[in-house]
Design an enzyme around this catalytic site. Sequence first.
Site, mmCIF file in Angstrom:
data_model
loop_
_atom_site.group_PDB
_atom_site.id
_atom_site.type_symbol
_atom_site.label_atom_id
_atom_site.label_comp_id
_atom_site.label_asym_id
_atom_site.label_seq_id
_atom_site.Cartn_x
_atom_site.Cartn_y
_atom_site.Cartn_z
ATOM 1 N N ARG A 53 3.726 7.208 -11.859
ATOM 2 C CA ARG A 53 3.865 6.312 -13.029
ATOM 3 C C ARG A 53 3.133 4.983 -12.908
ATOM 4 O O ARG A 53 2.395 4.498 -13.496
ATOM 5 C CB ARG A 53 5.313 6.146 -13.137
ATOM 6 C CG ARG A 53 6.026 5.122 -14.041
ATOM 7 C CD ARG A 53 7.446 5.241 -13.844
ATOM 8 N NE ARG A 53 7.909 6.452 -13.262
ATOM 9 C CZ ARG A 53 7.960 7.588 -13.914
ATOM 10 N NH1 ARG A 53 7.664 7.869 -15.452
ATOM 11 N NH2 ARG A 53 8.270 8.595 -13.288
ATOM 12 N N LYS A 83 -4.220 5.359 11.346
ATOM 13 C CA LYS A 83 -4.715 5.238 12.813
ATOM 14 C C LYS A 83 -4.036 4.338 13.381
ATOM 15 O O LYS A 83 -4.657 3.773 14.259
ATOM 16 C CB LYS A 83 -6.168 5.431 12.445
ATOM 17 C CG LYS A 83 -6.954 6.440 12.035
ATOM 18 C CD LYS A 83 -8.341 6.256 11.693
ATOM 19 C CE LYS A 83 -8.979 7.269 11.009
ATOM 20 N NZ LYS A 83 -10.409 7.001 10.313
ATOM 21 N N ARG A 104 1.366 -0.618 -3.096
ATOM 22 C CA ARG A 104 2.824 -0.331 -2.856
ATOM 23 C C ARG A 104 2.840 0.085 -1.463
ATOM 24 O O ARG A 104 2.210 0.895 -0.893
ATOM 25 C CB ARG A 104 3.225 0.885 -3.815
ATOM 26 C CG ARG A 104 4.667 1.527 -3.416
ATOM 27 C CD ARG A 104 4.939 2.553 -4.300
ATOM 28 N NE ARG A 104 5.472 1.854 -5.564
ATOM 29 C CZ ARG A 104 6.222 2.247 -6.723
ATOM 30 N NH1 ARG A 104 6.458 3.527 -6.700
ATOM 31 N NH2 ARG A 104 6.489 1.448 -7.667
#
Lengths: 318, 318, 318
Positions: A53, A83, A104
Amino acid sequence: MVQHVLSVEQFSRSYLFELFHRADAFSALPRHEFTDTARGAIMATLFYEPSTRTRLSFEAAMTRLGGAVISAEYAAATSSAAKGESIEDTARVVAGYADLIVIRHPEAGSVARAAAVVDVPVINAGDGTNEHPTQALIDLYTIWREHGRIDGLTIALVGDLRYGRAARSLARLLTRTLDTTLYLVAPLVTRMDPALVQHLRQSGLRVFEVDDLAAIAPELDVLYQTRIQRERFRDPDEYAAAFGQIIVDQALMEQLASHAIVLHPLPRVGEIEPTVDSDPRAAYFRQARNGVALRMALIEHVLARRPLSAARANGYHD
Amino acid sequence: MVQHVLSVEQFSRSYLFELFHRADAFSALPRHEFTDTARGAIMATLFYEPSTRTRLSFEAAMTRLGGAVISAEYAAATSSAAKGESIEDTARVVAGYADLIVIRHPEAGSVARAAAVVDVPVINAGDGTNEHPTQALIDLYTIWREHGRIDGLTIALVGDLRYGRAARSLARLLTRTLDTTLYLVAPLVTRMDPALVQHLRQSGLRVFEVDDLAAIAPELDVLYQTRIQRERFRDPDEYAAAFGQIIVDQALMEQLASHAIVLHPLPRVGEIEPTVDSDPRAAYFRQARNGVALRMALIEHVLARRPLSAARANGYHD
Amino acid sequence: MVQHVLSVEQFSRSYLFELFHRADAFSALPRHEFTDTARGAIMATLFYEPSTRTRLSFEAAMTRLGGAVISAEYAAATSSAAKGESIEDTARVVAGYADLIVIRHPEAGSVARAAAVVDVPVINAGDGTNEHPTQALIDLYTIWREHGRIDGLTIALVGDLRYGRAARSLARLLTRTLDTTLYLVAPLVTRMDPALVQHLRQSGLRVFEVDDLAAIAPELDVLYQTRIQRERFRDPDEYAAAFGQIIVDQALMEQLASHAIVLHPLPRVGEIEPTVDSDPRAAYFRQARNGVALRMALIEHVLARRPLSAARANGYHD
């Protein structure tokens, strides 16, 4: 000066109104008409947590502004974070590729750390249990569109008020409204942090913590339901104690006023019954749709693609 | 004839200079000005190993050239490789969709196998422990920008010189330079393959393998640090023996000349201390940024969107 | 009325011809010439199952039509489905961002459920073991291009006719052809569902189930080989019993007529030997390439970007 979007705390009341009016202008565009606003700009989306979304909404917004997108959908597995690279290093590198970075991340504060080291705007698309400022903007924008105002309303926040960043960001943003009554309705284990409740009260909200949603339902202008987020609980018993306690169903809808609206940041997993969807007061899919226009307005602003108006120049704390 | 980019061995000295000048022209463009160079072309990125930096850098380059991108970020899990398809078959199919294919793959030689069967250019974005030719081009381009030349320099390659494809590709590319002194500074378990060392010497480089970075630091024009790559070690004890042995910190920076630069292909996980970042000699984020312009020049070339100059026509072995 | 693409059952014979002619027009465009057909439109691709081929083919098609793409490559892990959201809710939200939604999902019927709740076209890019209508269109389009007709042909479907949605969708689509002989050649455990065989016969196809591909090979105009799909078997012994039973190799090619063609929806994992690839009758890579033009024609249609012709208006059942 670069303008990041990290927390709802940075938005003034006057800025909100300007943003909402601008989003309305974008909403009124014919569906197939893109703008030139972000022509020549690249937005990078870095998503370290699952989302359809929010990421696709940002990408649709940038596309409709005429901009380009480069995307890391599954950065937790595919990026250099796997990593061991720090979010600061990743941000510094991506700032060499893009004019705007949307992040995010599961860790509270991580997006602000990234923003601190780069010279392009960074937008927080959710940082752990901390904030989700663009969702809160969309929520309040939807209230404004549906009710024609953001003041003098009675609003219930329902569900996960402890871990849920959307509800908590919205609560903070509501401190920009006037004459607001806020009901907090949560299972015992997902009650809102008392420090935040106190902050809301000190900021002028009339806040009441209640147990019985049905009892207050007739008073509500806005019922904001949220998902109990399994991924935030360390203790499965706590999740079990919270899940399924408060459901919006037909019986509850009968208690709501005819002018009330039901919002939800989505996704839902049962806390609003699908039979409610066809009720015109179920506004959550309109709310999702509003996200594109609101994010268009926000991206336009942080890219500094419009001359700042007086209202915005004064109204945006940064 | 289709021009793939598979190995640094294919680049002549004259080609390098032409590429660097062209990258400089792209670097000088205003940030929001895209070109029309790749208008009407589609680049497919197929990444079978984690990467943010390289993939997004290629995609930003193609976007700034006015081209389009289709992308498989997590091809190891989401592509037909998961169903057992060969890289040759995948390449043949994707060549029907795209005008240029960029591949990162964990297996040495895989990208060359893909290139052998298709009629569109293929760029190697890293094939296992073998080569990473575009990174080496960016590294040498950065040296050229920072020092104004690629000849007569003293360069140290530090860290993982055994598995690290970036350092090894750069070492090979340095054979195109003149009057170069090359120090190799690596923990015992990540020393460069003796056959490659011999090849470098036979190609005219003055190569010295040393243990003490601090001792040679004052002589250096370029210190190229690399990450010890956990994912390349089969034996965890070997990784433990290599990791954290050679760190670039403030004390080391004090040993470096004022005109020296520190490079790193990134990501880093501790081998350069973050306190070094603010030193003007820390050039690794500029290096990352140079990747977009260099890749623009390279894509323009392999798409054959510019008439070949004499220098390029002669200089590019294929 | 919104026109979804959910099943081959919805296509009439006259619609197929119009679609194929339109795809041919797109095929004839110079490679670097994009159209304006989908200018201002956004396509969202939601892939809950691994795919490179189908997703990138759709994205290339939309790009060549001048449209934009937002993409969820690894929706099973990164979308709200991972949080328990229904496909209906996801579709409703994404319909607020995009003008067209392409979905691949492991569950039969899921794409139709998504289509039922949204007001933008939805294209089924494969729903579990059920249907893969665009693949079937590409397959029949390829037959039409290669043979100049779709009638009066002898066709063998080979391999996994039980779980393989591509072969089963093609078989259903062949009921739109005239005077067709269809051989079904499958290992015991992947025989076609008898109810479907009966349906094909009632629809006018001459259907024969045979065991020996070599025996019928000389009669064939089209040999359609498929992969035994490990991911569809619950019982590993069943997979072992089916895998590797029927191979297209040089010996078999010698049995085929000189005008015959070999098709495969790809990926393959051994059921066609790579030595066959250079045979001009091996049409499977041309078939993959045809996917872009065919999907361009289909997207143009569902976006209603062309006035409907009489043939199409009558010919498309929905």
